[in-house]
Design a protein around this motif. Sequence first.
Motif, PDB file in Angstrom:
ATOM      1  N   CYS A  97       0.771  -1.248   0.074  1.00 11.09           N
ATOM      2  CA  CYS A  97       0.107   0.053   0.032  1.00 11.09           C
ATOM      3  C   CYS A  97       0.974   1.211  -0.066  1.00 11.09           C
ATOM      4  O   CYS A  97       0.351   2.306   0.498  1.00 11.09           O
ATOM      5  CB  CYS A  97      -0.916   0.025   1.115  1.00 11.09           C
ATOM      6  SG  CYS A  97      -2.114  -1.628   1.450  1.00 11.09           S
ATOM      7  N   ALA A  98       2.076   1.072  -0.338  1.00 13.02           N
ATOM      8  CA  ALA A  98       2.778   2.352  -0.491  1.00 13.02           C
ATOM      9  C   ALA A  98       3.213   2.911   0.815  1.00 13.02           C
ATOM     10  O   ALA A  98       3.345   4.099   0.994  1.00 13.02           O
ATOM     11  CB  ALA A  98       2.559   3.264  -1.459  1.00 13.02           C
ATOM     12  N   GLU A  99       3.094   1.953   1.837  1.00 14.10           N
ATOM     13  CA  GLU A  99       3.333   2.568   3.280  1.00 14.10           C
ATOM     14  C   GLU A  99       4.541   1.788   3.839  1.00 14.10           C
ATOM     15  O   GLU A  99       4.442   0.610   3.624  1.00 14.10           O
ATOM     16  CB  GLU A  99       1.991   2.395   4.002  1.00 14.10           C
ATOM     17  CG  GLU A  99       2.033   2.636   5.494  1.00 14.10           C
ATOM     18  CD  GLU A  99       2.386   3.898   5.854  1.00 14.10           C
ATOM     19  OE1 GLU A  99       3.382   4.169   7.064  1.00 14.10           O
ATOM     20  OE2 GLU A  99       1.922   5.025   5.137  1.00 14.10           O
ATOM     21  N   SER A 138      10.087   0.688  -3.023  1.00 19.12           N
ATOM     22  CA  SER A 138      10.548   1.969  -2.681  1.00 19.12           C
ATOM     23  C   SER A 138      12.047   1.720  -1.882  1.00 19.12           C
ATOM     24  O   SER A 138      12.440   0.790  -1.265  1.00 19.12           O
ATOM     25  CB  SER A 138       9.715   2.404  -1.424  1.00 19.12           C
ATOM     26  OG  SER A 138      10.376   3.374  -0.739  1.00 19.12           O
ATOM     27  N   SER A 139      12.884   2.876  -2.091  1.00 19.77           N
ATOM     28  CA  SER A 139      14.067   2.533  -1.528  1.00 19.77           C
ATOM     29  C   SER A 139      14.112   2.658   0.331  1.00 19.77           C
ATOM     30  O   SER A 139      14.557   2.116   1.166  1.00 19.77           O
ATOM     31  CB  SER A 139      15.214   3.768  -1.710  1.00 19.77           C
ATOM     32  OG  SER A 139      15.356   3.662  -3.194  1.00 19.77           O
ATOM     33  N   TYR A 159      13.249  -4.636  -7.267  1.00 18.89           N
ATOM     34  CA  TYR A 159      12.956  -4.469  -8.587  1.00 18.89           C
ATOM     35  C   TYR A 159      12.968  -3.079  -9.109  1.00 18.89           C
ATOM     36  O   TYR A 159      12.909  -2.763 -10.005  1.00 18.89           O
ATOM     37  CB  TYR A 159      11.934  -5.288  -9.377  1.00 18.89           C
ATOM     38  CG  TYR A 159      10.637  -5.045  -8.342  1.00 18.89           C
ATOM     39  CD1 TYR A 159       9.735  -3.666  -8.590  1.00 18.89           C
ATOM     40  CD2 TYR A 159      10.264  -5.565  -7.374  1.00 18.89           C
ATOM     41  CE1 TYR A 159       8.593  -3.320  -7.889  1.00 18.89           C
ATOM     42  CE2 TYR A 159       8.980  -5.494  -6.550  1.00 18.89           C
ATOM     43  CZ  TYR A 159       8.243  -4.328  -6.781  1.00 18.89           C
ATOM     44  OH  TYR A 159       7.170  -4.092  -6.263  1.00 18.89           O
ATOM     45  N   PHE A 160      12.809  -2.193  -7.889  1.00 22.43           N
ATOM     46  CA  PHE A 160      12.652  -0.851  -8.181  1.00 22.43           C
ATOM     47  C   PHE A 160      13.391   0.190  -6.986  1.00 22.43           C
ATOM     48  O   PHE A 160      13.353   1.402  -7.233  1.00 22.43           O
ATOM     49  CB  PHE A 160      10.914  -0.592  -8.008  1.00 22.43           C
ATOM     50  CG  PHE A 160      10.693   0.672  -9.020  1.00 22.43           C
ATOM     51  CD1 PHE A 160      10.698   0.269 -10.295  1.00 22.43           C
ATOM     52  CD2 PHE A 160      10.416   1.676  -8.438  1.00 22.43           C
ATOM     53  CE1 PHE A 160      10.402   1.564 -11.354  1.00 22.43           C
ATOM     54  CE2 PHE A 160       9.956   2.819  -9.343  1.00 22.43           C
ATOM     55  CZ  PHE A 160       9.778   2.573 -10.841  1.00 22.43           C
ATOM     56  N   ASP A 209      14.125   9.240   1.047  1.00 31.27           N
ATOM     57  CA  ASP A 209      15.330   8.658   0.883  1.00 31.27           C
ATOM     58  C   ASP A 209      15.932   8.751  -0.552  1.00 31.27           C
ATOM     59  O   ASP A 209      17.095   9.249  -1.091  1.00 31.27           O
ATOM     60  CB  ASP A 209      15.564   7.162   1.151  1.00 31.27           C
ATOM     61  CG  ASP A 209      15.370   7.407   2.825  1.00 31.27           C
ATOM     62  OD1 ASP A 209      15.908   8.153   3.608  1.00 31.27           O
ATOM     63  OD2 ASP A 209      14.850   6.379   3.563  1.00 31.27           O
ATOM     64  N   TYR A 210      14.947   8.375  -1.497  1.00 32.46           N
ATOM     65  CA  TYR A 210      15.364   8.286  -3.052  1.00 32.46           C
ATOM     66  C   TYR A 210      15.882   9.731  -3.515  1.00 32.46           C
ATOM     67  O   TYR A 210      16.700   9.691  -4.058  1.00 32.46           O
ATOM     68  CB  TYR A 210      14.193   7.861  -3.658  1.00 32.46           C
ATOM     69  CG  TYR A 210      14.174   8.202  -5.254  1.00 32.46           C
ATOM     70  CD1 TYR A 210      14.593   6.668  -5.783  1.00 32.46           C
ATOM     71  CD2 TYR A 210      14.038   9.092  -5.791  1.00 32.46           C
ATOM     72  CE1 TYR A 210      14.837   6.810  -7.154  1.00 32.46           C
ATOM     73  CE2 TYR A 210      14.305   9.214  -7.205  1.00 32.46           C
ATOM     74  CZ  TYR A 210      14.584   8.015  -7.864  1.00 32.46           C
ATOM     75  OH  TYR A 210      14.658   7.847  -9.189  1.00 32.46           O
ATOM     76  N   GLY A 211      14.995  10.810  -2.865  1.00 29.45           N
ATOM     77  CA  GLY A 211      15.660  12.071  -3.366  1.00 29.45           C
ATOM     78  C   GLY A 211      16.909  12.553  -3.033  1.00 29.45           C
ATOM     79  O   GLY A 211      17.535  13.287  -3.523  1.00 29.45           O
TER      80      GLY A 211
END
Length: 892
Positions: A97-99, A138-139, A159-160, A209-211
């Motif tokens: 759930c992108a959480e 997500s990282s 994978y991402f 974290d990604y950015g």
Amino acid sequence: DKLFLHIFTFYSTSSHILQHIMQKSGDVILGGLFPVHFFSSVSDLLFTSQPKQPTCHSFYVQGFRLAQTMAFAIDEINKNSSLLPNVTVGYTLYDNCAELGIGFRGALSLASGQEEQIILHNTCVGNPPVVGIVGDSSSTRSIAISSVLGLYRVPMVSYFATCSCLSDHQKYPSFFRTIPSDAFQVRAMIQILKHFGWTWAGLLITDDDYGLHAARSLQSELSVSGEGCLAYIEVLPWDKDTDELRRIVDVMKKSTAHVVIIERQNVTGLQWLASEGWTATAAVLQTPQLMPYLGGTLGIAIRRGEIPGLREFLLQIRPDLLENNSYGKTMVNEFWELTFQCRFAPAPAGWVEGGGALCTGQEDLENVNTEILDISNLRPEYNVYKAVYALAYSLDDMLRCKQGRGSFSGHSCGTLQSLEPWQLLYYLERVNFTTPFGDQVSFDENGDVVPIYDVMNWLWLPDGSTKVHNVGEVKRSAFKGEELILAEDKIFWNFKSNKPPRSVCSESCPPGTHMVRKKGEPKCCFDCIPCSEGKVSNISSKYSLECTSCPEDFWSNPQRDHCVPKNTEFLSYHEPLGICLTATSLLGTFICAVVLWIFMYHRRTPIVRANNSELSFQLLLSLKLCFLCSLLFIGRPRLWTCQLRHAAFGISFVLCVSCILVKTMVVLAVFKASKPGGGTSLKWFGPVQQRGTVLCLTSIQAAICTAWLVSASPAPHKNTQYQNDKIVYECTVGSTVGFAVLLGYIGMLAAISFLIAFLVRNLPDSFNEAKLITFSMLIFCAVWVAFVLVYISSPGNYADAVEAFAILASSFGLLITLFGPKCYIILMRPEINTRKAIMGRGAEFGKGKLPFNGKKSTSSRNRLREGQSSGGEGRKTGQKICCGREPEINNK
């Protein structure tokens, strides 16, 4: 450790609250984490009651397709008889759930087991814990999950997740990924910036974290490579704060940067260079309202792949196939309702009344335009496919191990019954296979896959439609390193010129200037200052802080863009001064030859015989050498000319001055011999002694020159001290002492000759050259004293000219003063160049008359008184001295 154990236990015991997307039993289970929903609602953890199950909403079709891709890959593996034969691979897939919290719970549930109780007997009821996990996307979630899973060496293949921080294999020992890290993504974007000369760009990043890691990596790489600078770095808020967004837009408008690098955010304007996280959302942003701003965007995209059979597998999705999985059925129902714009019964209130359709579950996916069936642009799906196969091939390698040849303790092998995750991790680190699409998959020591990215371009078509097409790739190989391949003729630029824009803070400094940074600004902002003399800069040094000094024999050209050979300077035969000195030298040599010929032709005349003709001939020859030695000071200095010029000069002048000194001594000896009892003076200074004296004096100078040449020989020297842009070729004296001794010796002989000639200057002129010698030595000494003063202050080739001039001037002085009067008598007054005239002059001398100077000397008055006291005898004696003895001496 106790705290971690409590937390782990809590998540494990509460894992039953999580619902999986899809599940399939098998001999070995692989887990998966996918973002099937965008948003979630999670209750607070009060630790007083069992937490409520989180709810997720906003269905994400692409996340659902990712999960289906993993299911397809496992289904394909199970059908492959050559890969994991006799082994059935199962799977358990969770929606994160992108959480972060939900994804973390799902990972722990996968690692610890999903069943509240597992009954261990021959039939093994229930699914065992997973041996590996595919995820997360997500990282941030991957960092949190792999930090825990790494403690138990549970393999996790993302994978991402691209954060470069995850490449720390010491910190995340069980983390792998089939997508390149941000470190390579950053270098790929720098390659594009470098290719188009974009040295001044803005950076927009997301607040995660990604950015943040991407921003640090980009700054670091730009600083190390020196390929560009960031005009600004802005963090985009997640809460859509309008004031903050307006401030960011103002910064972008005021900035001179025409290129903006986007880290996973849909912001409009300028020429955009998008990361792979933002490029992945291209379909969402390709609208008629945004394309006027976003058209022409260049983006880094995940490698596109092909998965044969995936579309057919996706067509088999049906709600009625998931009767035993309520959450999976709910998720498929969401997909079905979104795809066909219908609702399953019971429909929400007012749905049917509003004209909405009810779903039957028998709708045909073939008849609807849905994103899930578009397999023409499989990118993250291809990474999922590779991740599943990486785990499968690792497991296959482990099961093919033969006991006694294994890699574990005692050369043992892992077995399916006693399989531990760390055993699979060992083989995953060494896996190497090729996909049906032709891509090789292997991991380096950091768990990173061999990197490759596609370069995408947003094309805005004339009919208003949009297209994202491939215009190149960035990859890294062991042989060529990082390589950018672009088809520039395919790139669409959203500018009137249809050309890439210029984006620089300061234009590159033109050749001949160097960069001086502007205070308080990045290194890409600078002023261009002309290089100083002797230094140059060219195009290759556009970021050089200093100009480059030219080599020793080179100097900067007027444009200061390259070095040219320095002009050379020496006393040349071709310049006016050299021509004048050469002509003067040859003229003096010619005059000496003429005078010598005159004296040879008139050698039997009294004026030649009465002035010691042998010494006169020697003197003329030495003067000729003096004139000729001045030519050695003209022309480009060579080793032999430098050595010969001073030696020839010193020996020639000593020979000349020695002849003059001997002539002076002869005059003095003849006069003394004319006195009563003075005849013996000529006995000890006859012709042999005269020649010996000249030879001895000259040999001393030759010895001085030899010692000088042997100890510290003069040599050619390139002098740049006078003028930086010129090379003055000159001869160094080698030894200043040797040069001083040479000049001092000549000066000493000249001074002795001058002194003796001065003392006997008033002797009778019929046999006396003392006055001419005195005058010639006075000129000689004056010239060389002046030479020393001028020579010291003369630079370069002027010093050679001064020395040559001094040689010529002193030589002409000697030639004219010593031989001018005699040549005048021989050529213009031959009537007095007779024995009778000289004898007559001697008789007049007996009477006390001096025909040349018209006055009497003290000695002549004494001789006159002696002549008177002895009567005629005195006159006879005087005649004998004047006319008899000197010719005899000369004849000898």
